[in-house]
Design an enzyme around this catalytic site. Structure first.
Site: not given
Ligand code: SAJ
Length: 418
Positions: A12-13, A152, A204, A208, A242, A258, A324
């Site tokens: 993916y990366i 990121r 990194k 997350n 807020h 992640c 995943r």
């Molecule tokens: N989720 C919640 N509540 C929220 C936000 C997300 O339950 O408020 C859940 C989602 O449903 C999902 C999981 O969290 O199951 C992760 O989703 P995501 O959209 O937050 O993140 P990823 O895993 O798709 O991608 C993250 C990203 N990191 C951040 O936003 C800090 C991305 O920028 C990173 O590059 C990626 O991880 C990575 O490769 O590390």
């Protein structure tokens, strides 16, 4: 003369990054141990799903700027972008990083740059990568420049975010960091920040972890609200007015490669100190079970011996085909282990029943697991007509409560007792 980049790991990366270099004038070799991936690449094809990536790959392969191989070649720049999965006991499995690093050693030449991109525990670049590269006989930091630079990017928006997101580069020394910055300037338009490799590795993991801990807080709020005659989603809406508050969304758990993984790499290194991080992971991991308990409640007085459930959406987040670490797969396991008959409908996943009504026929309860936009456009009246029961559990606060109740559904919302 064009510089040559060799990227180990075409996932993916790795593949989007390789395509970026190739489309910016770098002659690029993409290496993967999986022959199928390499063969597909050399035909200009991809086997992962990511918007616009197929077109870009085809273009750079046709121009002979990107080529797939199962072993590395000599290059000016080596990038390691292989997976770091998690073991059953929540430790980073560094075996792919180790073998990828070993695989480039025979091809190293004086002046080469080596970058680790894989998400890794703090200390990996200096304590794991550097000793392996030293086997080449070169002085690492003088003859070979080494550092860590994590991606990121958000799946679904990778090509755009590779270019437009800022980036951190951590070198094992200053000159390595400066050299690596120049490499990424090939396509990164945003700012590139320089630091040491340990700091970049922690950045990194913390990015997350920040999100994971905040989601855990939201999930805890959901549980509290259910016990207090409150709607968590309403609380979040008003709290977030807020100017300095941004509560995340509760849900059925945290999936993906992640958020559900990286925080454990911190806990692994400092189990006695990473208390909040550890607890947050456990709270988020408890959510599939929490949703399962919600479902069980609906069946307390159930007389029939076959309990039938339909799950809408099985991916780890909306509008992508990626399963995943999806918390919904865990929920399905729990239900099946307890004797439920479970049918799943997800338009993004190949091989599943594509007939929505057939998937809902005879069900007692429908659970919205993922908020795919497509689920806003389906006819819930038709669904109710083919169901045996009339309960819909929304784990994402995504559907219109009033509309569903007007149709005749009993609408239940995760995080709300109302
Ligand atoms: N989720 C919640 N509540 C929220 C936000 C997300 O339950 O408020 C859940 C989602 O449903 C999902 C999981 O969290 O199951 C992760 O989703 P995501 O959209 O937050 O993140 P990823 O895993 O798709 O991608 C993250 C990203 N990191 C951040 O936003 C800090 C991305 O920028 C990173 O590059 C990626 O991880 C990575 O490769 O590390």
């Amino acid at each position: 003369m064009n510089q040559k980049v060799c990227i180990v790991g075409l996932g993916y990366i790795g593949l989007p990054t390789a395509s970026m270099f190739a489309s910016h004038g770098y002659y690029t070799i993409g290496v993967d141990v999986n022959q199928e991936v390499v063969d597909a690449l050399n035909k200009g094809k991809i086997i992962i799903e990511e918007p616009l990536l197929d077109e870009l790959v085809k273009e750079v392969v046709d121009k002979n700027m990107l080529k797939g191989q199962v072993t590395p070649s000599k290059a000016d720049i080596f990038i390691i972008a292989v997976p770091t999965p998690i073991t059953k006991d929540k430790k980073a499995d560094m075996s792919y990083v180790i073998s990828a690093t070993k695989s480039i050693v025979p091809y190293l030449r004086k002046g080469n740059i080596v970058v680790l991109e894989s998400t890794s525990p703090v200390g990996t670049t200096k304590e794991l990568i550097m000793p392996i590269l030293q086997e080449s006989g070169f002085e690492i930091g003088e003859d070979i420049y080494l550092g860590y630079s994590p991606e990121r990017v958000l799946p679904g928006q990778i090509l755009n975010e590779l270019v437009n997101n800022s980036r951190v580069v951590g070198g094992i020394n200053d000159i390595s960091a400066t050299k690596i910055k120049k490499v990424y300037e090939a396509f990164v338009k945003a700012k590139i920040y320089l630091t040491d490799s340990n700091t970049a590795e922690m950045c990194k993991l913390m990015e997350n972890t920040y999100r994971d801990v905040n989601i855990a807080l939201a999930n805890e709020l959901a549980k509290l609200s259910e016990s207090m005659d409150i709607n968590a989603w309403e609380v979040i809406e008003y709290c977030n007015k807020h100017p300095r508050v941004n509560i995340h969304n509760p849900g059925p758990g945290v999936g993906g490669h992640c958020l559900a993984v990286d925080p454990w790499f911190i806990v692994e290194k400092r189990p006695g100190l990473a208390n909040l991080i550890n607890l947050s992971r456990n709270i988020n991991d408890s959510m599939p079970h929490h949703v399962f308990n919600h479902i069980e409640k609906e069946f307390i007085d159930f007389k029939n011996d076959s309990k039938k459930i339909t799950i809408l959406g099985i991916t780890y987040k909306p509008n992508i085909d990626d399963m995943r670490e999806s918390p919904i797969t865990e929920l399905i396991e729990l239900l099946k282990e307890s004797g439920y008959q479970v049918k799943v409908f997800d338009p993004y996943i190949k091989g599943l029943n594509k007939d929505l009504l057939n998937s809902c026929e005879g069900s007692d309860v429908v659970v919205l697991g993922v908020n795919h936009d497509a689920f806003l456009d389906i006819n819930y009246k038709d669904i109710l007509n083919v169901m045996r029961g009339n309960i819909l559990i929304d784990t994402r606060n995504f559907l219109d409560k009033e509309k569903l109740e007007d149709i005749g559904f009993v609408y239940r919302l995760l995080g709300s007792s109302k």
